[in-house]
Design an enzyme around this catalytic site. Structure first.
Site, PDB file in Angstrom:
ATOM      1  N   GLY A 148      63.590  -5.526   4.652  1.00 63.60           N
ATOM      2  CA  GLY A 148      64.001  -6.714   3.919  1.00 63.60           C
ATOM      3  C   GLY A 148      63.557  -7.983   4.643  1.00 63.60           C
ATOM      4  O   GLY A 148      63.080  -8.940   4.029  1.00 63.60           O
ATOM      5  N   THR A 171      67.430  -3.154   6.123  1.00 66.49           N
ATOM      6  CA  THR A 171      67.483  -4.569   6.473  1.00 66.49           C
ATOM      7  C   THR A 171      66.194  -4.981   7.178  1.00 66.49           C
ATOM      8  O   THR A 171      65.687  -6.096   6.974  1.00 66.49           O
ATOM      9  CB  THR A 171      68.710  -4.833   7.355  1.00 66.49           C
ATOM     10  OG1 THR A 171      69.879  -4.544   6.584  1.00 66.49           O
ATOM     11  CG2 THR A 171      68.776  -6.277   7.813  1.00 66.49           C
ATOM     12  N   GLU A 172      65.629  -4.079   7.980  1.00 62.28           N
ATOM     13  CA  GLU A 172      64.408  -4.394   8.702  1.00 62.28           C
ATOM     14  C   GLU A 172      63.256  -4.705   7.727  1.00 62.28           C
ATOM     15  O   GLU A 172      62.574  -5.720   7.849  1.00 62.28           O
ATOM     16  CB  GLU A 172      64.048  -3.215   9.626  1.00 62.28           C
ATOM     17  CG  GLU A 172      62.859  -3.445  10.520  1.00 62.28           C
ATOM     18  CD  GLU A 172      62.862  -4.831  11.182  1.00 62.28           C
ATOM     19  OE1 GLU A 172      63.924  -5.270  11.642  1.00 62.28           O
ATOM     20  OE2 GLU A 172      61.792  -5.468  11.200  1.00 62.28           O
ATOM     21  N   CYS A 216      73.816   3.209   0.693  1.00 64.97           N
ATOM     22  CA  CYS A 216      73.848   1.966   1.471  1.00 64.97           C
ATOM     23  C   CYS A 216      75.254   1.420   1.586  1.00 64.97           C
ATOM     24  O   CYS A 216      75.598   0.793   2.574  1.00 64.97           O
ATOM     25  CB  CYS A 216      72.918   0.935   0.857  1.00 64.97           C
ATOM     26  SG  CYS A 216      73.079   0.818  -0.916  1.00 64.97           S
ATOM     27  N   GLY A 253      66.538  -1.361   0.207  1.00 65.64           N
ATOM     28  CA  GLY A 253      66.126  -0.531   1.330  1.00 65.64           C
ATOM     29  C   GLY A 253      66.721  -1.058   2.620  1.00 65.64           C
ATOM     30  O   GLY A 253      67.789  -1.670   2.608  1.00 65.64           O
ATOM     31  N   GLU A 275      68.680  -5.897  -1.540  1.00 65.09           N
ATOM     32  CA  GLU A 275      69.889  -5.087  -1.397  1.00 65.09           C
ATOM     33  C   GLU A 275      69.621  -4.178  -0.220  1.00 65.09           C
ATOM     34  O   GLU A 275      68.787  -3.275  -0.301  1.00 65.09           O
ATOM     35  CB  GLU A 275      70.170  -4.329  -2.698  1.00 65.09           C
ATOM     36  CG  GLU A 275      71.600  -3.876  -2.825  1.00 65.09           C
ATOM     37  CD  GLU A 275      71.797  -2.458  -2.360  1.00 65.09           C
ATOM     38  OE1 GLU A 275      72.046  -2.293  -1.145  1.00 65.09           O
ATOM     39  OE2 GLU A 275      71.665  -1.543  -3.173  1.00 65.09           O
ATOM     40  N   GLU A 320      73.635   1.528  10.974  1.00 71.19           N
ATOM     41  CA  GLU A 320      73.697   2.314   9.745  1.00 71.19           C
ATOM     42  C   GLU A 320      73.061   3.678  10.020  1.00 71.19           C
ATOM     43  O   GLU A 320      71.907   3.759  10.443  1.00 71.19           O
ATOM     44  CB  GLU A 320      72.950   1.597   8.626  1.00 71.19           C
ATOM     45  CG  GLU A 320      73.017   2.349   7.314  1.00 71.19           C
ATOM     46  CD  GLU A 320      72.387   1.577   6.163  1.00 71.19           C
ATOM     47  OE1 GLU A 320      71.311   1.000   6.366  1.00 71.19           O
ATOM     48  OE2 GLU A 320      72.969   1.585   5.067  1.00 71.19           O
ATOM     49  N   LYS A 335      57.458   0.302  -7.325  1.00 71.69           N
ATOM     50  CA  LYS A 335      57.010   1.312  -6.370  1.00 71.69           C
ATOM     51  C   LYS A 335      58.202   2.151  -5.928  1.00 71.69           C
ATOM     52  O   LYS A 335      59.115   1.671  -5.264  1.00 71.69           O
ATOM     53  CB  LYS A 335      56.389   0.681  -5.129  1.00 71.69           C
ATOM     54  CG  LYS A 335      55.749   1.764  -4.242  1.00 71.69           C
ATOM     55  CD  LYS A 335      55.442   1.309  -2.835  1.00 71.69           C
ATOM     56  CE  LYS A 335      56.601   1.471  -1.895  1.00 71.69           C
ATOM     57  NZ  LYS A 335      56.952   2.869  -1.586  1.00 71.69           N
TER      58      LYS A 335
END
Lengths: 310, 480
Positions: B240, B237-238, B291, B235, B257, B388, B183
């Site tokens: 993830g 961290t949230e 990133c 993408g 990642e 970030e 996706k």
């Protein structure tokens, strides 16, 4: 800053200064040069860049076989690079061996500069007195620019004071002629050395720093010129004085020349985009610039028969 | 002389963009069952480029079943050397069509054409070439004598390097013998759909690669699908964390990642001119949508003023504008949402008392843009030093000793990358041993190569992409 570095204290101070300059990361310098080479210069910008490049050419012949006839022909070409198009600017300069300087001067008058390579060009292996006499002779014959070579042997041996003092001694006999100091970067081998030699030459009174004699490969490259442009930029920031840069040897095409101009623009800055501060030491380059110029005005490529051989 | 570069736009004629795209399932473009679609926009002009289908749960199910069937019937039975042939073919097709793909990427993403042409596309084909070489040598990769793929890999990628992230995901997955459902990010689907056409041109067996477009809901349906065996996500961290929660208790493999807040550390003995380029490349490359961006500049106090002066003068040379112009250095911000996020953090920097400097450039009227920004006087306590930003915003901090540099660099929940600038090799190695980051660059930044593993520690994720190590993300752990 025209005092010589005398005695052990002076020599040590000079060495410490040069060795404290920031190093050059070779991979990074190559990357930066490659990125600048990818700029795309089109249309009007290209037209103006070509004319600027023509006006920056030090039209050069440095052969044992040079004759008065050859030098006259080349000098005429410097004056009127394209005999059929008076809108083409003159080259900056005719660059010859010192014994030919008078002949070049007869032809060009005051319209373009005459540079003579002096100081036992290209090796620089001669006594100081001989180099000074060579320089004086060139100035007397009408050269208003002197392209001297540094003593690469002394530089590589770490005897920076000797190299420095020699530049000062040559400058003294230049009698007002502009002094271009040839670093012969192909023999200095590392970019750290190129940076140190650039600073050394500027401190000793160079008006221009020049990459190469054209007799050693590699001659001018984009990364070497980048390091030298950074040096003149930093020198300007430190002293307020602008020193010129002259890549010489190996620049043959208009495309190459434009890459150098982009690098000047984005490294030293647009103030350096003048023949007073940037030159190309070249012979074949001028014809490619002229052919590109013809193409841009006529819309089609001409050929080598439509530009003069010298 | 003022040397103004004339406009040098890349030709848009190199690409044909369809008005509407279906989903790529089982080797064909098909319409979504409930028929919904969304628009993809050129962020530099706000022009609608195409309508892209939104995959619902039924479509995701179709795609997973196609991948499962292709795995069972074709791909798992095919010798590695044969899989390699397909990967080589895809790599060649990408290389041949790289100009076209670069233009498409720039139109859809907003990144400068110079970057998509000189960085993204060469790396995309290189990645396929690299992993093609591994496909028949897996038993020598150091994982096991008979390495086994997972089966169906669900892959979700971000919008910052759309086709490159696709390559990082698909190339190792196919080389190891998995089939995939990928996706792309909803704002940048077009190159993934062009890749689907390349799979058709390469005559890749149907169902080996499936591409479902859509937003977070599509991604969630994919991750939660019971027949997915492996999830790979790049993408925030949230998200993830959400994925990890969603698959907890299942046997699904997972690699993540995630975000980063990398320190780019400049010592007083650095090669300064190259360090300046490295700082610029670290945070302004791809508008800072990276990133592993070097978003925190840690500069030794003894050279801080000099470095900042040089940096600002360099930043005034950056050319912001039309991403299709070959001389553009800084392109458009990918979406209004991202623009708002960056603007919010810039405002937070102002409010918290950091000093802002903005490069003097004219922003185009249409599209989403942010001029290169530098914050000085930043401390560890500022939001702009911790969060970030994912935009062209650099936070500058200073340090006095190597120990202090290490402590400050590591004082972040992230651990994706770091950069060290010094001409002293022993110091570089000393630092590298102590920095908590998956990738550490010495005297360079943001340099990628398919042979080099990439990935994070701490909250930047786990698993590696690239290199021999990247194969491990798609091979089942052997129980011995």
């Amino acid at each position: 800053m025209t005092t010589t570095w005398d005695g052990r204290t002076g020599a040590t101070a000079l060495r410490q200064f040069l060795h404290a300059l920031p190093g050059v990361d070779e991979v990074g310098a190559h990357g930066r040069a490659a990125m600048l080479s990818s700029r795309s210069i089109k249309a009007d910008a290209k037209r103006r860049a070509i004319d600027l490049a023509i006006s920056m050419v030090d039209l050069t012949t440095l052969e044992g076989a040079d004759t008065p006839g050859k030098v006259r022909a080349l000098s005429n070409k410097a004056l009127r690079p394209d005999p059929l198009d008076i809108s083409v600017p003159s080259a900056a300069c005719v660059c010859v061996y010192s014994d030919m300087a008078g002949i070049a001067r007869e032809v060009v008058g005051d319209a373009v500069h005459v540079a003579a390579v002096a100081t036992a060009f290209p090796s620089g292996r001669a006594a100081l007195a001989v180099k000074q006499a060579d320089t004086q002779d060139a100035v007397q014959r009408g050269a208003d620019e002197i392209d001297m070579v540094i003593d690469r042997g002394a530089f590589l041996a770490g005897d920076y004071a000797k190299v420095f003092n020699e530049i000062v001694d040559i400058k003294q006999v230049c009698a007002g002629a502009h002094l271009k100091v040839i670093l012969e970067t192909g023999e200095l081998a590392t970019y750290d050395n190129v940076r140190r030699a650039s600073w050394l030459a500027m401190m000793a009174g160079a008006d221009f720093i020049k990459t190469s004699t054209g007799k050693i490969a590699p001659a001018a490259t984009l990364p070497v010129t980048l390091v030298m442009l950074e040096a003149v930029r930093d020198w300007y920031l430190a002293t307020g004085v602008r020193i010129g840069v002259k890549p010489a040897g190996g620049i043959r095409t208009a495309k190459d020349a434009i890459r150098y101009l982009v690098m000047v623009n984005e490294t030293a800055g647009p103030e350096w985009l003048t023949p007073d501060l940037f030159r190309f030491g070249a012979s074949g380059l001028l014809n490619d610039l002229l052919m590109q110029r013809q193409r841009m005005s006529t819309g089609h490529y001409s050929g080598p028969d439509y530009v003069t051989i010298d | 002389m003022n040397f103004d570069y004339a406009p040098a736009p890349e030709s848009r004629d190199l690409v044909t963009i369809d008005a509407h795209y279906g989903l790529f399932i089982d080797g064909e473009f098909v319409e979504p069952t409930d028929g919904t679609s969304f628009k993809t926009i050129n962020p530099a002009t706000e022009e609608v480029l195409a309508e892209v289908s939104e995959a619902g749960p039924n479509d995701v199910d179709r795609a997973v079943r196609a991948a499962q069937a292709a795995y069972a019937k074709v791909w798992s039975k095919m010798p590695g050397a044969e899989r390699a042939k397909y990967l080589y073919r895809i790599a060649r097709l990408i290389a041949e069509r790289s100009r076209e793909l670069a233009v498409l990427e720039t139109l859809d993403n907003g990144k400068p054409i110079r970057e998509s042409r000189d960085v993204d596309m060469p790396l995309v084909s290189a990645h396929f070439f690299y992993y093609a070489g591994w496909a028949d040598k897996l038993e020598h990769a150091g994982f096991s004598d008979a390495p086994r793929p997972y089966g169906v890999a669900a892959q979700i990628i971000p919008w910052n390097f759309p086709l490159l992230m696709l390559a990082w995901k698909i190339a190792p997955a196919l080389a190891t013998g998995n089939t995939v459902v990928l996706k792309p990010a909803e704002t940048t689907s077009l190159t993934a759909l062009a890749f689907a056409q390349i799979c058709q041109d390469a005559e890749l067996p149907a169902g080996v690669v499936n591409i479902v477009t859509g937003d977070g809901a599509t991604g969630r349906a994919l991750v939660e699908h019971p027949d997915v065996n492996k999830v790979a996500f790049t993408g925030s961290t949230e998200v993830g964390r959400q994925i990890q929660r969603a698959i907890a208790g299942t046997t699904k493999g997972l690699t993540l990642e995630l975000g980063g807040k990398a320190a780019n550390i400049v010592f007083d003995d650095a090669p300064l001119d190259e360090a300046i380029e490295g700082i610029v490349n670290g945070i302004y490359f791809n508008q800072g949508h990276v990133c592993c961006a070097g978003s925190r500049l840690l500069v030794q106090e003894s050279v801080a003023d000099d470095v900042l002066e040089r940096l600002k003068s360099r930043l005034t040379m950056l050319r912001l504008g039309d991403p299709m112009d070959k001389n553009t250095d800084i392109g458009a911000i990918n979406s209004p949402a991202q623009h708002a996020r960056i603007a919010e953090l810039i405002a937070a920097g102002d409010e918290e008392g950091a000093q802002r400097w903005t490069a003097p450039c004219v922003l185009p009227d249409k599209g989403w843009w942010i001029a290169p920004t530098v914050f000085t006087g930043v401390t560890q306590a500022h939001r702009i030093a911790r969060e970030e930003i994912f935009g062209p915003v650099l936070s500058v901090l200073s340090f006095r000793t190597p120990e202090e540099a290490v402590i400050k660099a590591n004082n972040t929940p992230y651990g994706l990358s770091a950069g060290i600038w010094s001409e002293k090799g022993s110091r570089t190695l000393w630092m590298a041993e102590r920095l908590q980051a998956g990738v550490i660059w010495a005297n360079t930044f943001n340099r990628f190569d398919p042979a080099s593993p990439f990935g994070g520690v701490k909250e930047s994720g786990f698993g590696r992409e690239g290199g021999r190590q990247g194969l491990g993300a798609y091979l089942q752990r052997e129980v011995r």
